[in-house]
Design a protein around this motif. Structure first.
Motif, PDB file in Angstrom:
ATOM      1  N   GLU A 192     -11.091  -0.508  -6.475  1.00 13.64           N
ATOM      2  CA  GLU A 192     -11.796   0.754  -5.500  1.00 13.64           C
ATOM      3  C   GLU A 192     -10.743   1.996  -5.863  1.00 13.64           C
ATOM      4  O   GLU A 192     -11.353   3.119  -6.461  1.00 13.64           O
ATOM      5  N   GLN A 249      -8.794  -3.330  -3.207  1.00 15.33           N
ATOM      6  CA  GLN A 249      -8.674  -1.995  -3.022  1.00 15.33           C
ATOM      7  C   GLN A 249      -7.913  -2.247  -4.364  1.00 15.33           C
ATOM      8  O   GLN A 249      -8.511  -0.473  -4.596  1.00 15.33           O
ATOM      9  N   ARG A 295       0.558  -1.165   0.447  1.00 11.71           N
ATOM     10  CA  ARG A 295       0.036  -0.063   0.115  1.00 11.71           C
ATOM     11  C   ARG A 295       0.803   1.251   0.007  1.00 11.71           C
ATOM     12  O   ARG A 295       0.689   2.352  -0.803  1.00 11.71           O
TER      13      ARG A 295
END
Ligand SMILES: Nc1ncnc2c1ncn2[C@@H]1O[C@H](COP(=O)(O)OP(=O)(O)OP(=O)(O)O)[C@@H](O)[C@H]1O
Ligand SMILES: [Mg+2]
Length: 348
Positions: A178, A175, A141
């Protein structure tokens, strides 16, 4: 805006051509996935788009502008790799801000961009930590955060989730999906995992040996594979293929397949267990794998490797049992002598 166009793009290392003429358009804002077996050229093609590899032949354009000789930093592209490549001595926040500092972005702007990225990727509570204090998913991330703050028009991902365990992969996959919905930027994602390709892509590019085998939506590739390779690569478990020129010639009649069909393919869920004497094939059950919502029956058919049949979970079958199988005609595919699919009746 970033519409990417590749026109007969080629790459050679010495005398060996590894990318053999790729023609491809990736629309602005599209999520495009390159998928294919190991060594087929996915990373090489991605690195050529990023500018990290020279293009040996053909033309690569972004929004109609030729990019072949444009430096990587001037292409409006950010790349996220499988290895996170974070700076170990910098915190999460410093790692994300690093590129902006190097580019001498004003401090206030850095703060805004970094804070936005941290919030979007839910890294708030981790901002002060160092990479060694993070899990693999958290590190990835941060790597994505570093790409986001550069505000690229195009994101490139090369197997970003391969180092993560199965559960985290599913989580990170959603994720990334999105992120694409929020940023609405062009994204190219490389994977050899066909489930990742199916779930993420607007457009799948299936590669083999440096060439495109098929381009289309996940549904196109699954429901209308162009050839034997695409039919067997997409879909898990794999489509069962039968050789109509040899052992399984009888299937041509029983399934009413065209005379020029050399192979036929039936997906695992295309079979049905029927009463003795009624089916098109007889098989012996070798193994039953219970998956909760269904079960996979591995069955031996004379003349080939075991086939895999997907059945409702409550199907009662036992190892050693003889079963008769019929096939749902709408789930039967036919392939000609060149391996290309030929249309059979009942198919759109
Ligand atoms: N620097 C190089 N010199 C020579 N050959 C190379 C070089 N880099 C890649 N290749 C070859 O190019 C082909 C494509 O490699 P590439 O890394 O693009 O495959 P890939 O599809 O990304 O595979 P994987 O799924 O294993 O990552 C391979 O046959 C590889 O051996
Ligand atoms: Mg690769």
């Amino acid at each position: 805006m970033a519409k990417l166009e590749l026109k007969d793009v080629r790459k050679s290392y010495g005398p060996v051509e590894v990318i053999k003429g790729i023609d491809l358009t990736i629309e602005d804002g599209e999520f495009c996935v390159f998928v294919g077996p190991s060594g087929c050229g996915k990373s090489t093609l991605l690195r050529m788009i990023a500018g990290l590899e020279d293009i040996s032949g053909g033309i690569f354009e972004i929004d109609g502008n030729r990019m072949n000789d444009i430096a990587p930093a001037k292409r409006g592209i950010a790349m996220v790799f499988q290895s996170y490549a974070l700076y170990p001595h910098l915190s999460v926040r410093e790692n994300i801000a690093f590129g902006l500092k190097v580019r001498k972005t004003p401090a206030a702007e850095i703060d805004t961009l970094v804070n936005d990225a941290i919030a979007m990727l839910q890294l708030d509570t981790l901002a002060g930590r160092y990479p060694r204090e993070l899990s693999g998913g958290q590190r990835q991330r941060v790597a994505i955060g570093r790409a986001i703050v550069g505000q690229p028009e195009t994101f490139l991902f090369d197997e970003p989730l391969s180092n993560l365990d199965a559960e985290l992969r599913v989580h990170m996959r959603t994720q990334i999906s999105e992120l694409h919905d929020r940023l609405k930027r062009t994204m190219i994602y490389v994977t050899h995992d066909q489930i990742e390709a199916m779930t993420l892509a607007d457009k799948i590019v299936l590669l083999r040996g440096g060439q495109i085998e098929q381009v289309g939506s996940p549904r196109d590739l699954y429901e209308r594979p162009q050839n034997l390779f695409a039919a067997q690569f997409i879909g898990a478990p794999k489509m069962n293929i039968f050789d109509l020129e040899n052992e399984f010639a009888s299937l041509r009649n029983s399934l009413k397949l065209p005379l020029n069909a050399h192979h036929c393919g039936i997906r695992p869920d295309g079979f049905e267990i029927v009463a003795e004497g009624e089916g098109i094939l007889v098989a012996t059950v070798r193994l039953v794998e219970y998956l909760g919502n269904s079960c996979l029956v591995h069955a031996h058919v004379e003349g080939r490797d075991p086939i895999i049949i997907e059945q409702p979970a409550n199907t009662v079958t036992q190892t050693g049992q003889r079963i008769s199988l019929s096939a749902n005609p709408s789930l039967v595919y036919a392939f000609g002598p060149d391996g290309n699919r030929i249309q059979v009746s009942g198919e759109q």
